[in-house]
Motif scaffolding. Sequence first.
Motif, PDB file in Angstrom:
ATOM      1  N   MET A  23      -7.141 -28.333 -10.869  1.00 31.02           N
ATOM      2  CA  MET A  23      -5.776 -28.008 -10.477  1.00 31.02           C
ATOM      3  C   MET A  23      -5.496 -26.528 -10.719  1.00 31.02           C
ATOM      4  O   MET A  23      -5.779 -25.998 -11.790  1.00 31.02           O
ATOM      5  N   GLU A  24      -4.936 -25.898  -9.714  1.00 32.63           N
ATOM      6  CA  GLU A  24      -4.572 -24.484  -9.779  1.00 32.63           C
ATOM      7  C   GLU A  24      -3.191 -24.324 -10.407  1.00 32.63           C
ATOM      8  O   GLU A  24      -2.418 -25.281 -10.512  1.00 32.63           O
ATOM      9  N   ASP A  29       2.550 -25.546 -11.966  1.00 30.65           N
ATOM     10  CA  ASP A  29       3.915 -25.014 -12.007  1.00 30.65           C
ATOM     11  C   ASP A  29       4.909 -25.962 -11.335  1.00 30.65           C
ATOM     12  O   ASP A  29       6.024 -26.146 -11.825  1.00 30.65           O
ATOM     13  N   ILE A  30       4.508 -26.547 -10.228  1.00 34.40           N
ATOM     14  CA  ILE A  30       5.383 -27.500  -9.532  1.00 34.40           C
ATOM     15  C   ILE A  30       5.675 -28.704 -10.421  1.00 34.40           C
ATOM     16  O   ILE A  30       6.818 -29.155 -10.525  1.00 34.40           O
ATOM     17  N   ARG A  36      10.973 -30.479 -16.095  1.00 31.41           N
ATOM     18  CA  ARG A  36      12.135 -29.779 -16.650  1.00 31.41           C
ATOM     19  C   ARG A  36      13.444 -30.213 -16.001  1.00 31.41           C
ATOM     20  O   ARG A  36      14.501 -30.111 -16.619  1.00 31.41           O
ATOM     21  N   ARG A  37      13.395 -30.714 -14.763  1.00 30.99           N
ATOM     22  CA  ARG A  37      14.605 -31.198 -14.095  1.00 30.99           C
ATOM     23  C   ARG A  37      15.003 -32.601 -14.553  1.00 30.99           C
ATOM     24  O   ARG A  37      16.087 -33.077 -14.218  1.00 30.99           O
ATOM     25  N   LYS A  38      14.135 -33.279 -15.280  1.00 29.76           N
ATOM     26  CA  LYS A  38      14.439 -34.632 -15.747  1.00 29.76           C
ATOM     27  C   LYS A  38      15.282 -34.576 -17.022  1.00 29.76           C
ATOM     28  O   LYS A  38      15.762 -33.529 -17.419  1.00 29.76           O
ATOM     29  N   GLY A  39      15.408 -35.693 -17.703  1.00 25.76           N
ATOM     30  CA  GLY A  39      16.203 -35.767 -18.917  1.00 25.76           C
ATOM     31  C   GLY A  39      15.741 -34.796 -19.981  1.00 25.76           C
ATOM     32  O   GLY A  39      14.594 -34.350 -20.000  1.00 25.76           O
ATOM     33  N   LYS A  40      16.635 -34.502 -20.895  1.00 27.86           N
ATOM     34  CA  LYS A  40      16.385 -33.510 -21.943  1.00 27.86           C
ATOM     35  C   LYS A  40      15.130 -33.811 -22.760  1.00 27.86           C
ATOM     36  O   LYS A  40      14.402 -32.909 -23.152  1.00 27.86           O
ATOM     37  N   ASN A  41      14.856 -35.066 -23.005  1.00 32.95           N
ATOM     38  CA  ASN A  41      13.721 -35.444 -23.847  1.00 32.95           C
ATOM     39  C   ASN A  41      12.504 -35.913 -23.053  1.00 32.95           C
ATOM     40  O   ASN A  41      11.566 -36.440 -23.633  1.00 32.95           O
ATOM     41  N   ALA A  42      12.519 -35.726 -21.740  1.00 34.72           N
ATOM     42  CA  ALA A  42      11.376 -36.147 -20.927  1.00 34.72           C
ATOM     43  C   ALA A  42      10.200 -35.207 -21.163  1.00 34.72           C
ATOM     44  O   ALA A  42      10.361 -34.003 -21.309  1.00 34.72           O
ATOM     45  N   ARG A  63       4.316 -22.207 -23.881  1.00 31.69           N
ATOM     46  CA  ARG A  63       5.536 -22.983 -23.669  1.00 31.69           C
ATOM     47  C   ARG A  63       5.217 -24.024 -22.619  1.00 31.69           C
ATOM     48  O   ARG A  63       4.807 -23.697 -21.516  1.00 31.69           O
ATOM     49  N   THR A  64       5.371 -25.270 -22.980  1.00 28.67           N
ATOM     50  CA  THR A  64       5.020 -26.320 -22.027  1.00 28.67           C
ATOM     51  C   THR A  64       5.949 -27.519 -22.152  1.00 28.67           C
ATOM     52  O   THR A  64       6.458 -27.798 -23.239  1.00 28.67           O
ATOM     53  N   SER A  65       6.148 -28.194 -21.045  1.00 26.63           N
ATOM     54  CA  SER A  65       6.944 -29.421 -21.021  1.00 26.63           C
ATOM     55  C   SER A  65       6.056 -30.644 -20.813  1.00 26.63           C
ATOM     56  O   SER A  65       6.551 -31.739 -20.618  1.00 26.63           O
ATOM     57  N   PHE A  66       4.733 -30.425 -20.856  1.00 25.99           N
ATOM     58  CA  PHE A  66       3.807 -31.514 -20.543  1.00 25.99           C
ATOM     59  C   PHE A  66       2.494 -31.341 -21.300  1.00 25.99           C
ATOM     60  O   PHE A  66       2.206 -30.287 -21.844  1.00 25.99           O
ATOM     61  N   VAL A  67       1.713 -32.433 -21.316  1.00 26.10           N
ATOM     62  CA  VAL A  67       0.344 -32.403 -21.829  1.00 26.10           C
ATOM     63  C   VAL A  67      -0.582 -32.748 -20.671  1.00 26.10           C
ATOM     64  O   VAL A  67      -0.163 -33.320 -19.671  1.00 26.10           O
ATOM     65  N   THR A  68      -1.852 -32.373 -20.818  1.00 24.48           N
ATOM     66  CA  THR A  68      -2.816 -32.604 -19.754  1.00 24.48           C
ATOM     67  C   THR A  68      -3.909 -33.566 -20.196  1.00 24.48           C
ATOM     68  O   THR A  68      -4.204 -33.693 -21.384  1.00 24.48           O
ATOM     69  N   MET A  69      -4.472 -34.241 -19.212  1.00 25.51           N
ATOM     70  CA  MET A  69      -5.673 -35.058 -19.416  1.00 25.51           C
ATOM     71  C   MET A  69      -6.618 -34.762 -18.265  1.00 25.51           C
ATOM     72  O   MET A  69      -6.180 -34.563 -17.133  1.00 25.51           O
TER      73      MET A  69
END
Length: 111
Positions: A23-24, A29-30, A36-42, A63-69
């Motif tokens: 993944m590029e 980024d998308i 980030r547009r979802k709920g505060k704790n998502a 700075r990240t809103s997610f984890v990867t596998m």
Amino acid sequence: MDGSLSFDTDDYIVEAKWWKEPMEREHVDIFDAKVRRKGKNALGLYIAVNGFTAGAVREHDRRTSFVTMDGGDLYAVLEGRIPLDELLKRKKRYANETGNCYFPVYLALAD
């Protein structure tokens, strides 16, 4: 978004890619924007069987809103080397401590 799940006390937005190429940054980024547009704790869980480019990881290493596998993570879970719940806990903790989205399974197995 491919789906969502609840784990521990968190809700995860899930994206899964089974593409031949890693993944590029643009794809990651998308997904980050979707989370980030979802709920505060998502939180987000981005699964890419062939991993992520260095640029994609570098963009989300402070700075990240997610984890990867990636495929290595999936194989480790399927082969019984680490339970999925333990791997997710370690990935989330690493992301919370460092801001980095990428925590490969070999680091979790080294503990």
